[in-house]
Write a protein that holds these residues in place. Structure first.
Motif, PDB file in Angstrom:
ATOM      1  N   THR A 340       0.833  -1.209   0.000  1.00 16.09           N
ATOM      2  CA  THR A 340       0.000   0.000   0.000  1.00 16.09           C
ATOM      3  C   THR A 340       0.864   1.254   0.000  1.00 16.09           C
ATOM      4  O   THR A 340       0.608   2.217  -0.747  1.00 16.09           O
ATOM      5  N   THR A 341       1.921   1.248   0.824  1.00 11.83           N
ATOM      6  CA  THR A 341       2.819   2.409   0.890  1.00 11.83           C
ATOM      7  C   THR A 341       3.523   2.626  -0.438  1.00 11.83           C
ATOM      8  O   THR A 341       3.611   3.767  -0.947  1.00 11.83           O
ATOM      9  N   GLU A 342       4.030   1.536  -1.025  1.00 10.43           N
ATOM     10  CA  GLU A 342       4.735   1.649  -2.307  1.00 10.43           C
ATOM     11  C   GLU A 342       3.811   2.152  -3.411  1.00 10.43           C
ATOM     12  O   GLU A 342       4.193   2.971  -4.239  1.00 10.43           O
ATOM     13  N   TYR A 343       2.560   1.648  -3.391  1.00 11.92           N
ATOM     14  CA  TYR A 343       1.596   2.066  -4.412  1.00 11.92           C
ATOM     15  C   TYR A 343       1.270   3.548  -4.271  1.00 11.92           C
ATOM     16  O   TYR A 343       1.277   4.305  -5.260  1.00 11.92           O
ATOM     17  N   ASN A 344       0.979   3.976  -3.072  1.00  6.72           N
ATOM     18  CA  ASN A 344       0.646   5.389  -2.842  1.00  6.72           C
ATOM     19  C   ASN A 344       1.811   6.302  -3.221  1.00  6.72           C
ATOM     20  O   ASN A 344       1.611   7.378  -3.805  1.00  6.72           O
ATOM     21  N   ASN A 345       3.032   5.873  -2.879  1.00  8.86           N
ATOM     22  CA  ASN A 345       4.211   6.671  -3.239  1.00  8.86           C
ATOM     23  C   ASN A 345       4.380   6.767  -4.756  1.00  8.86           C
ATOM     24  O   ASN A 345       4.738   7.824  -5.293  1.00  8.86           O
ATOM     25  N   GLU A 346       4.113   5.648  -5.434  1.00 12.72           N
ATOM     26  CA  GLU A 346       4.251   5.628  -6.889  1.00 12.72           C
ATOM     27  C   GLU A 346       3.228   6.546  -7.556  1.00 12.72           C
ATOM     28  O   GLU A 346       3.561   7.314  -8.463  1.00 12.72           O
ATOM     29  N   ILE A 347       1.997   6.465  -7.065  1.00 16.59           N
ATOM     30  CA  ILE A 347       0.950   7.332  -7.628  1.00 16.59           C
ATOM     31  C   ILE A 347       1.273   8.797  -7.358  1.00 16.59           C
ATOM     32  O   ILE A 347       1.115   9.669  -8.231  1.00 16.59           O
ATOM     33  N   SER A 348       1.744   9.069  -6.141  1.00 13.93           N
ATOM     34  CA  SER A 348       2.107  10.439  -5.786  1.00 13.93           C
ATOM     35  C   SER A 348       3.235  10.949  -6.681  1.00 13.93           C
ATOM     36  O   SER A 348       3.193  12.104  -7.140  1.00 13.93           O
ATOM     37  N   TYR A 349       4.215  10.113  -6.960  1.00 12.93           N
ATOM     38  CA  TYR A 349       5.338  10.490  -7.834  1.00 12.93           C
ATOM     39  C   TYR A 349       4.850  10.766  -9.253  1.00 12.93           C
ATOM     40  O   TYR A 349       5.229  11.775  -9.880  1.00 12.93           O
ATOM     41  N   ILE A 350       3.983   9.895  -9.761  1.00  9.82           N
ATOM     42  CA  ILE A 350       3.477  10.072 -11.133  1.00  9.82           C
ATOM     43  C   ILE A 350       2.698  11.382 -11.250  1.00  9.82           C
ATOM     44  O   ILE A 350       2.872  12.144 -12.225  1.00  9.82           O
TER      45      ILE A 350
END
Length: 551
Positions: A340-350
């Motif tokens: 969940t953390t990795e996904y949220n970080n990835e979306i935030s980066y994109i």
């Protein structure tokens, strides 16, 4: 013997009259051939006719739309009247209708009857004449105390039988006595009228051709305006600012350009060049000329990029949900939390990178190398699957455009834009300009040249350029910097415009003598108050401009 002497005396008198008339005709012919002002031309005709006949006064009328006679010049010597023409005193009389509402000659005005019938009208005694309605002349006499007696009205017709004026003379005199117009005088005045009509026609043809040419120059600017509202405003404002600078330089009495003067003809030539200075842009594709963002082509591809990012985010979400489902099946809470953390970080980066790319797409004065690396890193990191085919999130062309250093144009597009100068010069040099407009191509073709020879299209130096061409370079740059209607930038504050131009002057891009006058005469402020937005006009400290000590 006595009869012979009388005949010889009359013959001598006629010879002297003919010689005087010939002298007047020759004098008038010279004046008419050289006079450029129609008003002055009409006045010359009237004065020559009065001198030839010894008349007290007269009036000459110009023709409006072949329907009305407009007072051009009115002279009455006994009343000390000189109105219209070169007198600087207006004639406050309404134009006279040639025809009435029934399309019949307006019989209330002698000049209208003569104009309508194209006939010469000679009246020996206004107060004894019953053939014409001369009430107006008699009423005018009552007001002025003058006595009108003899009147001659001659229509001026050109070689195409078109009316281009009417001449009316009153009270010819000999030895202070009013006499009727003689057949000899009428014949001479008709000859003078024919000569005057030809000169008037030639002058009107020249004026009409000049008006047509002026209209065509503005039509080209309008065509560019319709094609591109951004450059159209530029095409209208540059000639205005150029003429402001020209007037300032003409009136400036200090420095190296104190002796530089421009005649009205010189200013007209420069104005024409100003209107035509960017005519080559008519051949530049709109997709290049109006490119408002880096990714714009037929449409702004930033919208396509947004959709591609959404596909990437969808794919990441599907991948995340699948992995999360497996972690939930295994009841692995730590893995669920990590996913969940990795996904949220990835979306935030994109989303952060998309916002960066949207800002980058707008263009600017300069793009740092770190920003280019950021574009490349994003392009390398993500790809999307469409119909089972992998595709990069950014194509090579999109990367190339997003990494444009300055503005929104690629090098190739900039080259296309710059080509407008080659087209402009080619178009103007192909035109058979008359002598008084011969320098238009040179004036118009130099506004992208620089004083050190690094400009385009010809790489001319200051010494190879005329002063008017250098004026237009300053006008073109100041307008471009201050313009608020460009698709790719906001109009700069006034202080920043002057700062940039001062730096350009230091770098030998602009003429320092002209820039000095531009600043000291206050032309920049005069223009700013008329054509810049109020919020652009900020506080200016002239002493803070680079190189001010040289100004």
């Amino acid at each position: 013997m006595e009869q012979t002497e009388i005949i010889n005396s009359n013959s001598l008198s006629d010879d002297l009259g003919n010689e005087l008339a010939l002298q007047h005709l020759l004098k008038l012919a010279i004046e008419l051939s050289s006079e450029r002002c129609t008003e002055k031309l009409l006045e010359n005709i009237l004065q020559s006719a009065m001198e030839l006949t010894g008349c007290d006064g007269g009036t000459i009328y110009s023709v409006l739309d072949q329907k009305y006679l407009e007072f051009s010049t009115l002279i009455n010597r006994p009343l000390n009247l000189h109105l219209g023409g070169t007198s600087s005193k207006d004639i406050n009389y309404a134009p006279i209708s040639i025809f009435n509402e029934y399309n019949q000659p307006n019989n209330k005005a002698l000049v209208a009857i003569s104009a309508a019938t194209r006939e010469c009208i000679c009246i020996d005694d206004v107060y004894a004449c019953s053939q014409y309605d001369l009430t107006a002349a008699r009423e005018m006499d009552k007001k002025t105390g003058y006595h009108t007696q003899s009147v001659l009205t001659i229509p001026l017709e050109n070689h195409e039988d078109e009316l281009n004026g009417v001449l009316q003379l009153i009270n010819p005199k000999i030895n202070g006595e009013v006499i009727p117009f003689s057949a000899h005088q009428i014949s001479m005045l008709k000859s003078m009228g024919a000569l005057a009509a030809v000169a008037l026609t030639n002058r009107q043809l020249i004026d009409n051709m000049e008006e047509l040419f002026q209209s065509l120059t503005r039509l080209i600017a309008k065509a560019i305006d319709e094609k591109s509202p951004y450059t159209g405003g530029h095409c209208r404002r540059v000639p205005i600012l150029t003429m402001m600078i020209a007037d300032a330089v003409h009136n400036y009495d200090e420095g190296p350009l104190k002796d530089f003067k421009m005649s009205d003809a010189d200013k007209h030539e420069l104005s024409v060049a100003g209107w035509l200075h960017d005519c080559g842009k008519i051949a530049i594709p709109e997709s290049v000329m109006d490119k408002s963002t880096k990714l714009e082509c037929v449409f702004d591809r930033i919208e396509l990029l947004i959709h591609k990012v959404e596909i990437v985010k969808r794919d990441l979400e599907i991948k995340f949900l699948k992995a999360l489902f497996e972690a939930q099946k295994q009841e692995d809470l730590l893995k669920q939390e990590t996913l969940t953390t990795e996904y949220n970080n990835e979306i935030s980066y994109i989303e952060s990178e998309l916002a960066f790319l949207q800002k980058t797409n707008l263009g600017g004065e300069f793009m740092h190398e770190s920003s280019k690396q950021r574009v490349n890193a994003f392009a390398e990191k993500y790809e999307l699957m469409v119909n089972g085919i992998k595709a990069p999130i950014l194509t090579e062309n999109e990367i190339y455009n997003l990494n444009i250093d300055k503005g929104t144009l690629t090098k190739e597009e900039r080259s296309i834009i710059n080509k407008h100068m080659d087209i402009t010069i080619a178009m103007l040099e192909a035109l058979p300009f008359p002598k008084h407009l011969k320098r238009v191509p040179e004036f118009a073709g130099g506004h992208h040249e620089k004083m050190d020879g690094t400009g385009y299209p010809k790489g001319l130096t200051k010494e190879q350029m005329s002063v008017p061409a250098r004026m237009m370079a300053i006008a073109d740059i100041f307008e471009a910097l201050s313009a608020a209607d460009r698709p790719y930038k906001e109009g700069k504050p006034l202080s920043e415009c002057l700062f940039i131009m001062a730096k350009m002057t230091q770098q030998s891009h602009l003429d320092p003598d002209l820039f000095t006058i531009f600043i000291k005469s206050g032309v920049y402020m005069l223009y700013a108050k008329q054509y810049m937005k109020p919020e652009q006009i900020d506080e200016i400290d002239i002493t803070s401009l680079p190189g001010f000590t040289n100004i």
